[in-house]
Motif scaffolding. Structure first.
Motif, mmCIF file in Angstrom:
data_model
loop_
_atom_site.group_PDB
_atom_site.id
_atom_site.type_symbol
_atom_site.label_atom_id
_atom_site.label_comp_id
_atom_site.label_asym_id
_atom_site.label_seq_id
_atom_site.Cartn_x
_atom_site.Cartn_y
_atom_site.Cartn_z
ATOM 1 N N ASN A 4 0.852 -1.191 0.000
ATOM 2 C CA ASN A 4 0.000 0.000 0.000
ATOM 3 C C ASN A 4 0.884 1.234 0.000
ATOM 4 O O ASN A 4 2.027 1.197 0.445
ATOM 5 C CB ASN A 4 -0.837 0.048 1.283
ATOM 6 N N LYS A 55 -5.486 4.002 -6.314
ATOM 7 C CA LYS A 55 -5.612 3.182 -5.095
ATOM 8 C C LYS A 55 -5.311 4.035 -3.865
ATOM 9 O O LYS A 55 -5.952 3.883 -2.819
ATOM 10 C CB LYS A 55 -4.668 1.977 -5.173
ATOM 11 N N VAL A 102 -8.295 5.821 -2.552
ATOM 12 C CA VAL A 102 -9.180 4.931 -1.784
ATOM 13 C C VAL A 102 -8.608 4.718 -0.384
ATOM 14 O O VAL A 102 -9.294 4.868 0.636
ATOM 15 C CB VAL A 102 -9.340 3.570 -2.523
ATOM 16 N N ASN A 103 -7.320 4.388 -0.325
ATOM 17 C CA ASN A 103 -6.687 4.133 0.977
ATOM 18 C C ASN A 103 -6.651 5.376 1.856
ATOM 19 O O ASN A 103 -6.750 5.276 3.079
ATOM 20 C CB ASN A 103 -5.253 3.611 0.785
ATOM 21 N N ILE A 134 -10.390 5.405 3.378
ATOM 22 C CA ILE A 134 -10.848 4.281 4.211
ATOM 23 C C ILE A 134 -9.878 3.995 5.370
ATOM 24 O O ILE A 134 -10.312 3.801 6.517
ATOM 25 C CB ILE A 134 -11.044 3.017 3.342
ATOM 26 N N ASN A 135 -8.574 4.016 5.086
ATOM 27 C CA ASN A 135 -7.629 3.551 6.108
ATOM 28 C C ASN A 135 -7.565 4.452 7.350
ATOM 29 O O ASN A 135 -7.743 3.961 8.465
ATOM 30 C CB ASN A 135 -6.255 3.322 5.483
ATOM 31 N N ASN A 161 -14.890 -1.442 7.415
ATOM 32 C CA ASN A 161 -15.008 -0.529 6.264
ATOM 33 C C ASN A 161 -16.447 -0.094 5.997
ATOM 34 O O ASN A 161 -16.710 1.089 5.749
ATOM 35 C CB ASN A 161 -14.436 -1.191 5.009
ATOM 36 N N VAL A 190 -15.918 0.664 -2.932
ATOM 37 C CA VAL A 190 -14.890 -0.196 -2.314
ATOM 38 C C VAL A 190 -15.277 -0.490 -0.857
ATOM 39 O O VAL A 190 -15.186 -1.629 -0.394
ATOM 40 C CB VAL A 190 -13.483 0.457 -2.385
ATOM 41 N N THR A 233 -16.051 -4.222 0.566
ATOM 42 C CA THR A 233 -15.181 -4.775 1.627
ATOM 43 C C THR A 233 -15.801 -4.464 2.998
ATOM 44 O O THR A 233 -15.076 -4.303 3.986
ATOM 45 C CB THR A 233 -13.756 -4.165 1.532
ATOM 46 N N ASN A 285 -14.661 -6.133 6.149
ATOM 47 C CA ASN A 285 -13.195 -6.157 6.391
ATOM 48 C C ASN A 285 -12.794 -5.103 7.399
ATOM 49 O O ASN A 285 -13.380 -4.027 7.458
ATOM 50 C CB ASN A 285 -12.411 -5.776 5.128
ATOM 51 N N SER A 297 -9.752 -2.633 7.725
ATOM 52 C CA SER A 297 -8.708 -2.147 6.816
ATOM 53 C C SER A 297 -7.339 -2.572 7.350
ATOM 54 O O SER A 297 -7.188 -2.869 8.540
ATOM 55 C CB SER A 297 -8.759 -0.619 6.723
ATOM 56 N N SER A 298 -6.363 -2.555 6.468
ATOM 57 C CA SER A 298 -5.010 -2.965 6.888
ATOM 58 C C SER A 298 -4.494 -2.054 8.002
ATOM 59 O O SER A 298 -3.806 -2.508 8.915
ATOM 60 C CB SER A 298 -4.058 -2.957 5.695
HETATM 61 O O1 PAF Z 1 -5.634 -1.354 2.988
HETATM 62 C C1 PAF Z 1 -6.719 -1.956 2.907
HETATM 63 O O2 PAF Z 1 -7.276 -2.449 3.889
HETATM 64 C C2 PAF Z 1 -7.366 -2.130 1.547
HETATM 65 O O3 PAF Z 1 -6.493 -1.584 0.572
HETATM 66 C C3 PAF Z 1 -8.790 -1.537 1.398
HETATM 67 C C4 PAF Z 1 -9.120 -1.379 -0.061
HETATM 68 C C5 PAF Z 1 -8.918 -0.222 2.108
HETATM 69 C C6 PAF Z 1 -9.808 -2.531 1.899
HETATM 70 O O4 PAF Z 1 -9.733 -2.823 3.250
#
Ligand code: PAF
Length: 306
Positions: free
Chosen positions: A93, A177, A180-181, A184-185, A195, A237, A241, A244, A246-247
């Motif tokens: 990332n 990308k 987006v990060n 969200i991140n 997310n 996105v 996700t 999920n 996020s990372s």
């Molecule tokens: O870093 C992340 O978690 C991913 O790239 C994303 C797209 C934000 C989905 O969790």
């Protein structure tokens, strides 16, 4: 065609890539310089791969899947053997680390090509160490132009091993990308939410929407074209996700260093260099890190004199 590939950073992404590339000649580059076993669960079935330790054999590709901030230290550890590497492929990332690596390669007199990749594949590490594939996606790879700031298309006669799709302007995809990060991140780290909650929670959504707008404006002012409307794409996105973490949130929950310096921090650096205000990103950085980003301090201590 079988190629030789070393993998540095056998976490979730590195393990997933090892399984994608199992027909190739793979080597593990672990801190202990030992062989490695990579266990992947995909649609309920478990597969284990054993990768021998890299002893300095010639490598067509060295895939780096460490966290962005750990890249240079990880490469430094392998410096004596890097002359045997034809191409370095960073699958991480964030942005900014490629510039640092290119400078380091130049300083070291190493002439291996520098490539970047981005992925929309999903994977996470279970408590027992098994990597679980969470979602299928796409992996795009491309050579970073010799001068990292040049928009010139690099030579595409070489292609990255499938399932990577080779593209001739990876920087464009990296920036998309990154947008987006950058929403969200940090937001999921701030609110400690999954997310999808960014779209549903009455307090988080206005923040999400405003941040999408700020980043869209920044890209416009920097002359970085986006192939999409930021709010529409980033919402899609977050929805795809939704369950999920996020990372960045995963890093925070596990007490690991995160990659925000290469996401929000990178945008703050770019904005400061172009004297563009980025108040929401600056505030988010401050909220998540507890101190202002150095680029915002520089901007306020060097007021532009009309
Ligand atoms: O870093 C992340 O978690 C991913 O790239 C994303 C797209 C934000 C989905 O969790």
């Amino acid at each position: 065609m079988t190629v030789s590939i070393g993998i540095l950073g056998l976490g979730a992404v590195g393990t997933l890539m090892a399984h994608h590339w199992q027909q190739h000649c793979l080597y593990a580059l672990t801190r202990q310089q030992q062989e490695a076993s990579c266990r992947l669960e995909d649609e309920g079935s478990l597969a284990t791969l054993h990768l021998p330790a890299w002893q300095g054999e010639s490598l067509d590709w060295l895939l780096v899947c460490t966290k962005a901030a750990a890249t240079l230290d990880a490469l430094q550890l392998w410096r004596p053997r890097l002359a045997a590497v034809k191409r370095l492929l960073l699958l991480q990332n964030g942005m900014g680390q490629h510039q640092q690596v290119q400078q380091w390669l130049d300083q070291q007199g190493l002439s291996c090509e520098l490539w970047a990749a981005i992925s929309t594949e999903g994977a996470w590490r279970r408590d027992d160490g098994v990597i679980v594939r969470a979602g299928k996606g796409e992996i795009l790879a491309g050579r970073i132009p010799i001068s990292i700031n040049s928009e010139k298309s690099p030579d595409t006669t070489v292609t990255a091993p499938a399932p990577c799709k080779t593209v001739d302007n990876i920087q464009q995809y990296q920036r998309e990308k990154l947008a987006v990060n950058a929403v969200i991140n940090p937001l999921t780290a701030l609110y400690r939410c999954r997310n999808g909650e960014l779209l549903e929670h009455p307090d988080y959504y206005p923040h999400f929407k405003a941040l999408c707008a700020e980043i869209g404006d920044l890209y416009q002012q920097l002359g970085w074209p986006l192939a999409f409307d930021p709010l529409t794409r980033i919402s899609a996105v977050a929805k795809a996700t939704a369950t999920n973490r996020s990372s960045t949130l995963q890093d925070h929950l596990a007490g690991r260093p995160d990659e925000l310096a290469y996401i929000t921090g990178y945008l703050l650096e770019q904005a400061a260099a172009a004297t563009i205000e980025l108040p929401l990103c600056a505030q988010l950085w401050q909220q998540v890190r507890g101190e202002p980003h150095p680029a915002t301090l520089r901007a306020t201590s060097n007021p532009v004199i009309p």
